[in-house]
Design an enzyme around this catalytic site. Structure first.
Site, mmCIF file in Angstrom:
data_model
loop_
_atom_site.group_PDB
_atom_site.id
_atom_site.type_symbol
_atom_site.label_atom_id
_atom_site.label_comp_id
_atom_site.label_asym_id
_atom_site.label_seq_id
_atom_site.Cartn_x
_atom_site.Cartn_y
_atom_site.Cartn_z
ATOM 1 N N VAL A 16 0.666 -1.331 -0.517
ATOM 2 C CA VAL A 16 -0.243 0.311 -0.253
ATOM 3 C C VAL A 16 0.928 0.840 0.406
ATOM 4 C CG1 VAL A 16 -1.827 1.188 1.119
ATOM 5 C CG2 VAL A 16 -1.471 -1.004 1.293
ATOM 6 N N LYS A 99 -6.432 -2.336 10.915
ATOM 7 C CA LYS A 99 -7.241 -2.879 11.730
ATOM 8 C C LYS A 99 -6.805 -3.224 12.603
ATOM 9 C CE LYS A 99 -5.931 -4.786 7.876
ATOM 10 N NZ LYS A 99 -5.854 -5.204 5.653
ATOM 11 N N VAL A 126 -10.948 -0.618 6.479
ATOM 12 C CA VAL A 126 -12.093 -1.822 6.465
ATOM 13 C C VAL A 126 -12.553 -1.569 4.780
ATOM 14 C CG1 VAL A 126 -14.557 -2.387 6.568
ATOM 15 C CG2 VAL A 126 -12.807 -1.239 8.752
ATOM 16 N N GLY A 181 -0.767 -9.317 -3.423
ATOM 17 C CA GLY A 181 -1.658 -7.955 -2.750
ATOM 18 C C GLY A 181 -2.061 -7.816 -1.316
ATOM 19 N N LYS A 199 -11.312 -5.696 11.495
ATOM 20 C CA LYS A 199 -12.597 -5.143 10.605
ATOM 21 C C LYS A 199 -13.745 -5.069 11.421
ATOM 22 C CE LYS A 199 -9.742 -5.537 6.693
ATOM 23 N NZ LYS A 199 -9.707 -6.465 6.017
HETATM 24 P P1 NAP Z 1 3.459 -4.782 3.705
HETATM 25 O O1 NAP Z 1 3.413 -4.806 2.048
HETATM 26 O O2 NAP Z 1 3.688 -5.423 4.848
HETATM 27 O O3 NAP Z 1 4.544 -3.405 4.078
HETATM 28 C C1 NAP Z 1 4.603 -2.388 4.978
HETATM 29 C C2 NAP Z 1 5.596 -1.797 5.585
HETATM 30 O O4 NAP Z 1 6.157 -1.270 6.478
HETATM 31 C C3 NAP Z 1 6.962 -2.381 4.793
HETATM 32 O O5 NAP Z 1 7.681 -1.094 3.782
HETATM 33 C C4 NAP Z 1 8.362 -2.408 5.840
HETATM 34 O O6 NAP Z 1 9.390 -1.916 5.170
HETATM 35 C C5 NAP Z 1 7.873 -1.576 6.082
HETATM 36 N N1 NAP Z 1 7.426 -1.651 8.132
HETATM 37 C C6 NAP Z 1 6.955 -2.358 8.765
HETATM 38 N N2 NAP Z 1 7.325 -2.732 10.154
HETATM 39 C C7 NAP Z 1 8.745 -2.003 10.611
HETATM 40 C C8 NAP Z 1 9.297 -0.700 11.482
HETATM 41 N N3 NAP Z 1 8.809 -1.507 12.338
HETATM 42 N N4 NAP Z 1 9.692 -0.039 10.820
HETATM 43 C C9 NAP Z 1 10.138 0.598 9.794
HETATM 44 N N5 NAP Z 1 8.932 0.259 8.510
HETATM 45 C C10 NAP Z 1 8.999 -0.772 8.424
HETATM 46 O O7 NAP Z 1 1.847 -4.571 4.238
HETATM 47 P P2 NAP Z 1 0.867 -3.707 3.274
HETATM 48 O O8 NAP Z 1 0.508 -4.508 2.476
HETATM 49 O O9 NAP Z 1 1.271 -2.344 2.118
HETATM 50 O O10 NAP Z 1 -0.234 -3.443 4.745
HETATM 51 C C11 NAP Z 1 0.109 -1.857 5.432
HETATM 52 C C12 NAP Z 1 -1.235 -2.166 5.932
HETATM 53 O O11 NAP Z 1 -1.777 -1.947 5.389
HETATM 54 C C13 NAP Z 1 -1.746 -2.682 7.278
HETATM 55 O O12 NAP Z 1 -1.861 -2.226 8.378
HETATM 56 C C14 NAP Z 1 -2.462 -3.339 6.282
HETATM 57 O O13 NAP Z 1 -2.963 -4.310 7.535
HETATM 58 C C15 NAP Z 1 -3.255 -2.039 5.777
HETATM 59 N N6 NAP Z 1 -3.527 -2.802 4.787
HETATM 60 C C16 NAP Z 1 -3.198 -3.652 3.917
HETATM 61 C C17 NAP Z 1 -3.994 -3.833 2.028
HETATM 62 C C18 NAP Z 1 -3.990 -4.638 1.576
HETATM 63 O O14 NAP Z 1 -4.044 -4.707 0.717
HETATM 64 N N7 NAP Z 1 -2.464 -5.060 1.291
HETATM 65 C C19 NAP Z 1 -5.644 -3.415 1.954
HETATM 66 C C20 NAP Z 1 -6.029 -2.672 3.319
HETATM 67 C C21 NAP Z 1 -4.748 -2.372 4.482
HETATM 68 P P3 NAP Z 1 10.053 -3.359 4.981
HETATM 69 O O15 NAP Z 1 9.463 -3.956 3.712
HETATM 70 O O16 NAP Z 1 11.374 -2.612 5.024
HETATM 71 O O17 NAP Z 1 10.320 -4.215 5.811
HETATM 72 N N1 HSE Z 2 -5.662 -8.893 4.084
HETATM 73 C C1 HSE Z 2 -6.766 -7.492 3.915
HETATM 74 C C2 HSE Z 2 -7.946 -8.383 3.246
HETATM 75 C C3 HSE Z 2 -6.034 -6.926 2.758
HETATM 76 O O1 HSE Z 2 -7.156 -9.840 2.685
HETATM 77 O O2 HSE Z 2 -8.881 -8.494 3.341
HETATM 78 C C4 HSE Z 2 -7.508 -5.714 3.353
HETATM 79 O O3 HSE Z 2 -7.568 -4.821 4.187
#
Ligand code: NAP
Ligand code: HSE
Length: 344
Positions: A16, A99, A126, A181, A199
């Site tokens: 994201v 969340k 959410v 993703g 959520k």
């Molecule tokens: P992700 O791909 O795992 O990315 C996490 C990022 O945060 C990476 O850049 C990571 O850095 C960095 N990070 C983690 N811990 C850290 C720390 N202690 N210090 C500095 N940087 C740190 O996660 P994502 O899918 O983008 O999700 C991010 C958030 O959005 C989460 O809360 C997730 O639940 C929410 N979300 C995700 C989606 C989705 O579809 N993916 C949808 C809705 C909400 P490194 O890579 O360098 O470790």
């Molecule tokens: N892992 C979550 C899902 C990302 O699959 O719905 C969106 O919140």
């Protein structure tokens, strides 16, 4: 926040975060200035196109620095919770998709935001990029919501519908959801219903004005494995023979005893029903709110570009001074919770 061009710091540049940073650096330079991006692996983030000069591995330093708005997209409980709280306590606006942290510490973060008169927005937490929280907090602010029910996890919906439609194995469908993703860093939260329970807590805060105890939200009927862990290819085939499909439904409703009745449970639904036709990464939430009746919101529930849409909408809301995601709703307290199968 009243600056013409808001200074934004972004914590996390994964699925994201990198989409949000890309959008801010290309399409929204008149409204926002990115002053820093925190990650753990600097080289990996630089390889995605984020300028090296913006990158740091010291998120706390960034939060304490010059930004007006902190966008938290790291995920997980700590250090996210502490960083969000520090930013709010310093009067900075915060946008988060987290969340996990909100479901466990929402009441504390809401109190901190209200106390510091700081804006806290979390639409992306959410239904990914699809608006639902602002519908509950703004458009339905005058309604008495009775029930909120939905498919709120994209990963499990993708797995269930791929297994049923194409005969994909559970492992292959999960791997595809991960590659796209959709899945959390630890997909256990998706497949065991924890993400949907998170959520549901946030939906209940908007619908019923109370933060539920996340640990008390059931993620299975009694005796069953959590989430979709017990949903086999055979179970899906038997459902299909009866014209049904299985969906992981999260439900919260006002109980007649004043408690909130809540659970996340795999549920048989007719294949040709609105929930049955909600396939892949799409999510759907139905809201019953007399005297309005029943309404539904459906759209993409996960994925980097889709979720970045909600983050950017929240940033624009902050730029317009629209306040927190709870809008004009009064401060939330807590509410007792019971499972649907518990006695009243
Ligand atoms: P992700 O791909 O795992 O990315 C996490 C990022 O945060 C990476 O850049 C990571 O850095 C960095 N990070 C983690 N811990 C850290 C720390 N202690 N210090 C500095 N940087 C740190 O996660 P994502 O899918 O983008 O999700 C991010 C958030 O959005 C989460 O809360 C997730 O639940 C929410 N979300 C995700 C989606 C989705 O579809 N993916 C949808 C809705 C909400 P490194 O890579 O360098 O470790
Ligand atoms: N892992 C979550 C899902 C990302 O699959 O719905 C969106 O919140």
């Amino acid at each position: 926040v009243t600056r013409a061009r808001l200074r934004v710091v972004v914590l996390g540049a994964g699925t994201v975060g990198r989409e949000v940073v890309r959008e801010l650096l290309t399409s929204w330079t008149g409204e926002f200035e990115v002053v820093g991006v925190a990650v753990r692996d600097l080289a990996k983030a630089e390889a995605t196109g984020i300028p090296q000069a913006l990158l740091t591995d010291a998120p706390a330093h960034l939060v304490a620095g010059e930004g007006d708005v902190v966008v938290e997209l790291m995920g997980g409980e700590e250090p996210a919770r502490t960083l969000i709280k520090a930013a709010l306590g310093a009067g900075k606006a915060v946008v988060t998709a987290n969340k996990h942290a909100l479901a466990r510490h929402g009441i504390e973060l809401e109190r901190t935001a209200r106390g510091a008169k700081a804006q806290l927005r979390f639409e992306a937490a959410v239904l990914g990029g699809t608006p639902i929280l602002r519908v509950l907090a703004d458009d339905l602010a005058g309604a008495q919501v009775r029930v909120v029910r939905g498919i709120v996890n994209g990963t499990t919906n993708y797995i269930l519908s791929e297994m049923a439609a194409t005969g994909a194995t559970y492992e292959d469908a999960l791997a595809a959801a991960h590659a796209a993703g959709y899945a959390e860093a630890d997909p256990t939260a998706d497949v065991e219903g924890g993400d949907a329970a998170d959520k549901l807590v946030i939906l209940a805060r908007m619908a019923f004005g109370a933060w539920l105890d996340r640990a008390a939200v059931p993620r299975a009927a009694p005796g069953d494995p959590p989430g979709i862990a017990g949903v086999t290819a055979d179970a899906l085939a038997v459902a299909r023979e009866g014209g049904q499909v299985i969906r992981l439904l999260a439900t919260a409703e006002r109980g007649s005893d004043g408690r909130i009745v809540a659970a996340v449970v795999p549920t048989h639904v007719p294949a040709d029903s609105p929930f049955g036709r909600t396939t892949g990464v799409r999510n759907r939430v139905e809201i019953e709110a007399p005297p309005l009746g029943s309404i539904a919101v459906e759209g993409p529930g996960a994925g980097g570009p889709a979720t970045a849409n909600a983050v950017l909408s929240d940033l624009l809301a902050i730029a317009r001074g629209e306040g927190s995601t709870w809008g004009s709703l009064p401060p939330a307290g807590t509410a007792a919770l019971r499972a649907p199968w518990d006695a009243t």
